[in-house]
Scaffold this active site. Structure first.
Site, PDB file in Angstrom:
ATOM      1  N   CYS A 232      22.820  14.961  19.649  1.00 49.65           N
ATOM      2  CA  CYS A 232      21.998  15.756  18.421  1.00 49.65           C
ATOM      3  C   CYS A 232      23.581  15.475  17.197  1.00 49.65           C
ATOM      4  O   CYS A 232      24.041  16.546  17.466  1.00 49.65           O
ATOM      5  CB  CYS A 232      21.940  17.316  18.705  1.00 49.65           C
ATOM      6  SG  CYS A 232      20.008  16.565  19.984  1.00 49.65           S
ATOM      7  N   ALA A 233      24.251  14.240  17.243  1.00 45.89           N
ATOM      8  CA  ALA A 233      25.388  14.364  16.600  1.00 45.89           C
ATOM      9  C   ALA A 233      25.510  15.701  15.418  1.00 45.89           C
ATOM     10  O   ALA A 233      26.272  15.609  15.260  1.00 45.89           O
ATOM     11  CB  ALA A 233      26.500  13.379  17.345  1.00 45.89           C
ATOM     12  N   GLY A 236      29.015  15.159  13.019  1.00 46.98           N
ATOM     13  CA  GLY A 236      29.873  14.697  14.313  1.00 46.98           C
ATOM     14  C   GLY A 236      30.789  15.753  14.556  1.00 46.98           C
ATOM     15  O   GLY A 236      32.206  15.524  14.924  1.00 46.98           O
ATOM     16  N   GLY A 237      30.743  17.009  14.112  1.00 50.21           N
ATOM     17  CA  GLY A 237      31.989  18.084  14.204  1.00 50.21           C
ATOM     18  C   GLY A 237      32.434  18.015  15.201  1.00 50.21           C
ATOM     19  O   GLY A 237      33.512  18.204  15.578  1.00 50.21           O
ATOM     20  N   LYS A 238      30.935  18.693  16.324  1.00 50.10           N
ATOM     21  CA  LYS A 238      31.512  18.869  17.834  1.00 50.10           C
ATOM     22  C   LYS A 238      32.015  17.050  18.399  1.00 50.10           C
ATOM     23  O   LYS A 238      32.696  16.994  19.348  1.00 50.10           O
ATOM     24  CB  LYS A 238      30.295  19.226  18.491  1.00 50.10           C
ATOM     25  CG  LYS A 238      30.460  20.594  18.273  1.00 50.10           C
ATOM     26  CD  LYS A 238      29.252  21.337  17.991  1.00 50.10           C
ATOM     27  CE  LYS A 238      28.573  22.527  17.852  1.00 50.10           C
ATOM     28  NZ  LYS A 238      28.211  22.694  16.237  1.00 50.10           N
ATOM     29  N   ASP A 256      22.203  10.043  17.623  1.00 51.56           N
ATOM     30  CA  ASP A 256      20.846  10.830  16.700  1.00 51.56           C
ATOM     31  C   ASP A 256      19.879  10.324  16.046  1.00 51.56           C
ATOM     32  O   ASP A 256      19.964   9.216  16.091  1.00 51.56           O
ATOM     33  CB  ASP A 256      21.765  12.116  15.507  1.00 51.56           C
ATOM     34  CG  ASP A 256      21.526  12.791  14.721  1.00 51.56           C
ATOM     35  OD1 ASP A 256      21.702  14.489  15.149  1.00 51.56           O
ATOM     36  OD2 ASP A 256      20.126  12.740  13.665  1.00 51.56           O
ATOM     37  N   ASP A 301      23.569  19.742  21.105  1.00 51.72           N
ATOM     38  CA  ASP A 301      23.703  21.227  20.334  1.00 51.72           C
ATOM     39  C   ASP A 301      22.204  20.541  19.721  1.00 51.72           C
ATOM     40  O   ASP A 301      22.236  20.147  18.650  1.00 51.72           O
ATOM     41  CB  ASP A 301      24.733  20.186  19.141  1.00 51.72           C
ATOM     42  CG  ASP A 301      25.085  21.229  18.538  1.00 51.72           C
ATOM     43  OD1 ASP A 301      25.113  22.644  18.184  1.00 51.72           O
ATOM     44  OD2 ASP A 301      25.850  21.274  16.555  1.00 51.72           O
ATOM     45  N   CYS A 354      22.335  27.419  17.446  1.00 48.76           N
ATOM     46  CA  CYS A 354      23.240  28.328  15.552  1.00 48.76           C
ATOM     47  C   CYS A 354      22.340  29.103  15.971  1.00 48.76           C
ATOM     48  O   CYS A 354      22.336  29.322  15.297  1.00 48.76           O
ATOM     49  CB  CYS A 354      23.784  28.052  14.896  1.00 48.76           C
ATOM     50  SG  CYS A 354      23.274  26.582  13.985  1.00 48.76           S
TER      51      CYS A 354
END
Length: 403
Positions: A232-233, A236-238, A256, A301, A354
């Site tokens: 679930c990019a 793409g921060g992670k 994604d 995520d 989150c």
């Protein structure tokens, strides 16, 4: 503080778009800040911060101002007047701000501040849900912490530099930071500034990423040479953090359902010097099936209510609805059920959100483990991150291993 008419009118325009037209606050701010190219950083800061402040405290201000939606322009000026009075800003002699009852505003504020849902400015249903899910003591602390303005946190791109070298490079460009020792790659800005115009950013030395978010990728326990899937990019921060932890070695697959987000990720990856990553759009079930049993590590995520990141998205308090929460829980469980099949035996998976709600977090993990798809997994550990305890965004992450 002296109020300038053009800046205040820009705030009123922004509030109209956010409250009446239901547009997203960050997009509105971008739009409104383009009104006048002559505005300096202080002017732009006033517009953005004042707008976000009034959005954050919408319920409290509405009660004090005795206005209702849809807000007329005079009603928006009344909300702005409440903001001024409560901050001790002298009201100018403008027609729109005539007859502002300053003593009454202060009296109503003192009265309403005794009631949490008004003091912290949450809808009834969300305040009740928070207390039910977390207990009165934790929710009272958390509801307050989620109203504090989010600080700007950077994550050092260790593929290109070190934290100390980045700190010096930013200092040379007039941006002072402090190191966060408990977060390996994190630097916190001492003063809000636009970091995206710096040479350090253009050179790919850092990404803006909240400190809590920076804990998710290390939780997955990746190593160079592995096949790692971020299913679930998004933008793409992670994913980029995972690439750093993998030292650009192995295979990193960013997936994604939105191709537009993956296109943005490709641009970020080039700037970051990431070359072990490929993107795959989840257009159908075949894309996932091709990876069944092939991933050493899988990051989920998952989409969620976003309750943990209200600090940076205060308008989400007014956009979120109970029906959405029920729908997104179904999506989360579906992602766990279907995507977990990509993990190979002995491989590991992290489920993260989150959100701060157990029903989106540990309860989803327990439901998965009790299911047919989850019977081959064992629970290793999890972590709840609360804004009231860590000082950063609210997050949840659970590490599972396939038997």
């Amino acid at each position: 503080m002296r109020l300038h008419r053009n800046l205040v009118f820009a705030v009123i325009d922004a509030l109209n778009l956010i409250f009446n037209e239901k547009e997203y606050a960050d997009k509105v701010i971008e739009k409104v800040l383009r009104y006048d190219k002559r505005w300096g950083s202080r002017d732009r800061g006033f517009i953005a911060e004042t707008t976000y402040d009034i959005v954050r405290w919408k319920r409290l201000y509405v009660e004090i101002a005795e206005v209702h939606e849809p807000f007329s322009r005079p009603h928006l000026f009344r909300l702005f007047a409440v903001w001024c009075v409560l901050r001790g800003i002298r009201l100018p002699d403008w027609k729109q701000l005539e007859n502002t009852p300053e003593r009454r505003i202060k009296g109503r504020f003192d009265e309403l501040s005794k009631i949490r849902k008004y003091r912290e400015s949450y809808p009834d249903w969300l305040d009740e849900l928070g207390e039910s899910a977390l207990g009165e003591e934790l929710w009272t602390k958390e509801s307050a912490a989620l109203n504090r303005q989010a600080e700007v946190i950077l994550r050092t791109n260790t593929l290109r530099t070190s934290k100390n070298t980045l700190q010096k490079a930013l200092s040379d460009e007039g941006i002072e930071t402090v190191s966060l020792p408990e977060y390996e790659d994190a630097l916190k800005l001492m003063e809000r500034k636009n970091v995206f115009t710096t040479e350090a950013f253009k050179d790919g030395l850092f990404e803006v990423q909240d400190a809590s978010s920076q804990l998710v990728a290390p939780f997955l326990d990746v190593a160079p040479g592995q096949r790692v899937v971020d299913a679930c990019a998004g933008a793409g921060g992670k994913t980029l953090h995972l690439a750093s932890l993998m030292q650009n070695k192995g295979q990193l697959i960013a997936m994604d359902i939105y191709e537009s987000k993956l296109k943005k990720l490709k641009i970020r990856a080039r700037r970051n010097g990431v070359h072990n990553m490929e993107t795959r759009v989840i257009e159908n079930s075949k894309v996932v099936k091709k990876l069944h049993g092939k991933a050493d590590r899988l990051l989920l995520d998952a989409p969620c209510s976003g309750l943990g990141v209200i600090r940076r998205n205060p308008d989400s308090k007014w956009k979120l609805e109970p029906e959405f929460l029920e729908r997104i829980k179904g999506v989360q469980q579906d992602i766990l059920q279907r995507y977990s099949k990509m993990v190979k035996p002995k491989g590991k998976m992290v489920y993260a959100t989150c959100s701060i709600l157990p029903e989106e977090n540990i309860e989803q993990v327990e439901t998965f483990l009790d299911s047919e798809a989850g019977k081959d997994f064992e629970f290793i550990k999890d972590q709840n991150l609360f804004a009231s305890e860590q000082g950063y965004d609210g997050f949840y992450m659970a590490l599972l291993q396939k038997k």
